[in-house]
Design an enzyme around this catalytic site. Sequence first.
Site, PDB file in Angstrom:
ATOM      1  N   CYS A 146     -35.788 -26.864   1.046  1.00 26.70           N
ATOM      2  CA  CYS A 146     -36.996 -27.688   1.154  1.00 26.70           C
ATOM      3  C   CYS A 146     -36.737 -29.193   1.190  1.00 26.70           C
ATOM      4  CB  CYS A 146     -37.898 -27.394  -0.025  1.00 26.70           C
ATOM      5  SG  CYS A 146     -38.151 -25.667  -0.371  1.00 26.70           S
TER       6      CYS A 146
ATOM      7  N   ARG B 299     -33.569 -29.071   7.416  1.00 26.39           N
ATOM      8  CA  ARG B 299     -33.260 -28.331   6.189  1.00 26.39           C
ATOM      9  C   ARG B 299     -33.845 -26.922   6.213  1.00 26.39           C
ATOM     10  NH1 ARG B 299     -31.750 -32.048   1.924  1.00 26.39           N
ATOM     11  NH2 ARG B 299     -32.497 -30.609   0.339  1.00 26.39           N
TER      12      ARG B 299
ATOM     13  N   TRP C 253     -39.503 -24.075   2.071  1.00 22.90           N
ATOM     14  CA  TRP C 253     -38.799 -22.852   2.468  1.00 22.90           C
ATOM     15  C   TRP C 253     -39.118 -21.824   1.387  1.00 22.90           C
ATOM     16  CZ3 TRP C 253     -34.822 -19.665   0.605  1.00 22.90           C
ATOM     17  CH2 TRP C 253     -34.197 -18.857   1.548  1.00 22.90           C
TER      18      TRP C 253
ATOM     19  N   ASN D 202     -38.462 -29.113  -5.240  1.00 17.51           N
ATOM     20  CA  ASN D 202     -37.403 -28.256  -4.713  1.00 17.51           C
ATOM     21  C   ASN D 202     -36.720 -27.582  -5.889  1.00 17.51           C
ATOM     22  OD1 ASN D 202     -37.964 -29.266  -2.200  1.00 17.51           O
ATOM     23  ND2 ASN D 202     -36.140 -30.559  -2.073  1.00 17.51           N
ATOM     24  N   GLY D 203     -36.263 -26.355  -5.678  1.00 17.05           N
ATOM     25  CA  GLY D 203     -35.581 -25.638  -6.742  1.00 17.05           C
ATOM     26  C   GLY D 203     -36.358 -24.406  -7.153  1.00 17.05           C
TER      27      GLY D 203
ATOM     28  N   GLU E  81     -16.620 -16.887  12.278  1.00 15.29           N
ATOM     29  CA  GLU E  81     -17.478 -18.048  12.479  1.00 15.29           C
ATOM     30  C   GLU E  81     -18.242 -17.941  13.799  1.00 15.29           C
ATOM     31  OE1 GLU E  81     -19.346 -21.793  12.093  1.00 15.29           O
ATOM     32  OE2 GLU E  81     -18.638 -20.237  10.711  1.00 15.29           O
TER      33      GLU E  81
ATOM     34  N   LYS F 229     -22.354 -17.905  14.133  1.00 18.32           N
ATOM     35  CA  LYS F 229     -23.120 -18.840  14.950  1.00 18.32           C
ATOM     36  C   LYS F 229     -24.133 -18.090  15.818  1.00 18.32           C
ATOM     37  CE  LYS F 229     -22.510 -22.132  13.311  1.00 18.32           C
ATOM     38  NZ  LYS F 229     -21.798 -21.675  12.206  1.00 18.32           N
TER      39      LYS F 229
ATOM     40  N   GLU G 144     -26.966 -16.695  13.638  1.00 18.89           N
ATOM     41  CA  GLU G 144     -27.831 -17.726  13.071  1.00 18.89           C
ATOM     42  C   GLU G 144     -28.891 -18.208  14.045  1.00 18.89           C
ATOM     43  OE1 GLU G 144     -25.402 -20.363   9.839  1.00 18.89           O
ATOM     44  OE2 GLU G 144     -24.734 -20.530  11.914  1.00 18.89           O
TER      45      GLU G 144
ATOM     46  N   HIS H  75     -10.069   1.212  13.283  1.00 16.69           N
ATOM     47  CA  HIS H  75     -10.322   1.820  11.973  1.00 16.69           C
ATOM     48  C   HIS H  75     -11.825   1.968  11.697  1.00 16.69           C
ATOM     49  CE1 HIS H  75      -6.108   1.727  10.982  1.00 16.69           C
ATOM     50  NE2 HIS H  75      -6.061   0.438  11.298  1.00 16.69           N
TER      51      HIS H  75
ATOM     52  N   LYS I  10     -30.777 -25.580   5.943  1.00 13.91           N
ATOM     53  CA  LYS I  10     -29.512 -26.278   6.088  1.00 13.91           C
ATOM     54  C   LYS I  10     -28.759 -26.340   4.773  1.00 13.91           C
ATOM     55  CE  LYS I  10     -26.425 -28.731   8.269  1.00 13.91           C
ATOM     56  NZ  LYS I  10     -25.543 -28.056   9.236  1.00 13.91           N
TER      57      LYS I  10
END
Length: 626
Positions: A2, A27, A75, A101-102, A499, A503, A506, A522, A621
């Site tokens: 947030c 964010r 968020w 926030n939190g 990575e 990407k 996301e 396997h 973010k």
Amino acid sequence: MCGIVGYIGSQEASEYLIDGLRRLEYRGYDSAGVAAIDAGGRLRVTKATGRIDDLVARLKNAPIPGAVGIGHTRWATHGQPSDENAHPHYGARHVLAIVHNGVIENYQQLKQRLMGAGHQFESVTDTEVLAHLISDCLDKQEALPTNGRPPAEHVYDLLVDAVQDALSQVRGTYGLVVLFRNHPNVLIAARLGSPMVIGVGHDEHFLASDASPMVGRTDKIVYLADHELAVVTGDSLKVLHRDQGEVAHAVEPLEIDANEVSLGGFSHYMMKEIHEQPESLRNAMRGRLSADDATAVFGGLNLDPQRLRQVNRICLTACGTSLHAAMVGEYLIEELARIPVEVEYASELRYRNPPMDYKTLVFAITQSGETADTLAAMRECKRKGHAALAICNVVGSSIAQESDGGIFLHAGPEIGVASTKAFTAQCTVLAMLALYFGRLHHLSFEAGRRIIAELQKLPDYVEAALETDRVVRQVALKYQQCNNFLYLGRQYNFPTALEGALKLKEISYVHAEGYPAAEMKHGPIALVEENTPSVFLIPQGFVYEKVLANMEEIKARGGPVIAVVGDDDAHVTQLADDIIHVPAVPEFLQPIVMSVPLQLLAYHIAVLRGCDVDKPRNLAKSVTVE
């Protein structure tokens, strides 16, 4: 996560609030809102589910003029995205509004107590409970005698005491700003585990959860530390610590250029940041490579070479993209320095109790410096007496402040949610760190000089890798409708495969998995079919022929193959359906160079599928909650 903004001064608050919220869109959020006190002394709140444009549309129909205000992008953690759950939240009888926030972990117990005292709630959030708790404490403070204090001084003390009383009753984390209906000349801000920054202007102050909203408005900022509370008026700032009372606050320069937070002609921040990588790598290396000593030079480790030479094990802890950089770092440090390295998910390390002796050195790796799990893991390691250093991009962040020392990336602000330039900068810093530790031990002078020579060419290698953009877009056009991808690499390029898959997940919402190429047989090879492309990272190296054999296994089962190869490759053409050539570089630099076309591939597929590249759904973010 947030975003918070606040303003107090002589100008209209709403202009800064909306502009600041737009600066914080990166964010991640699902609703937004603002609160201000208008000329008639009324405390008014406007909020909307969705994007900031939806909030702006509501404000056009019902503007909120005023020279003091707060704003927020939410968020969701407690309760689904809705107008009722959006911030700011009122306290009882609308005597105050709060942005936060939190997470308040004991909000249910507090809510039950407050409901028993007659409080009524409009949302299911933990933040509204905090707003009511502060207003309840304010009622109790107002009922106390003034003891002869001057009215203005008494008001500030009353507000501070009310907020501190409320915060003493909560468990969890917070960065918050409180706006009081009957006291429009003051804002109260506080933090514990969630960042809060105050910009110092001329007879005005700006507040935000990071410094980006203040760019172009002030060049002086103050970072609040944990357990600190700020009393902010238009022309004054006082900082108090929970245990120490009033404390001196350091005013620091804001070292972000306006161009760094603008799109600069690109359609998306992600593409801008992909193309900024040659310069961000130069900045990461600037002043840190010594050809005379054939080693790297770091000014902020705060541990002397004698202490560092005694290190017999290194723990790298991180989350998400930073974890993949840590995995690259494991290969780098173990090969160049011959020191055992353990890579730990920060979210797991914070609750584990692994055997780590006093010669173990911990590095917390993070872009934002505010990742809750990484911060908690670092704190746990420090509590056990381990030296804990940071590799971080944000000066003044919680991890940067609390670590025993560390290395800043100097990559510049990263606005896109999907990390690109921070990842390559982290890998570059870890390569320099591996060189440094190698030179403390067995690595020869000549070997060190050769590594430095290759590192100095790295920005040019990345420039050349960016030239794959046109080819990558053609590949994206071909496979944009596929809903499953496999990313395969070995050794240094196994983390790169992870990575690349991350990407794509996301920003394209496409299922993708990264594996060591040899692991396909396997189990995962069962996924291979004509609509599941396999992206192979296959540069020249000592496992080159092994990866070729793994590619043969995919082709034999009808799976399309996209190969990212060095420009010196003459063999893959016969096997791969699509080939992306990047510069041939030493193995220790391959993850950095090979990640560039993977970033571009994810970007182009996301754009072609109509996804919001910079603000992907459900993501933030900076993840400041557990």
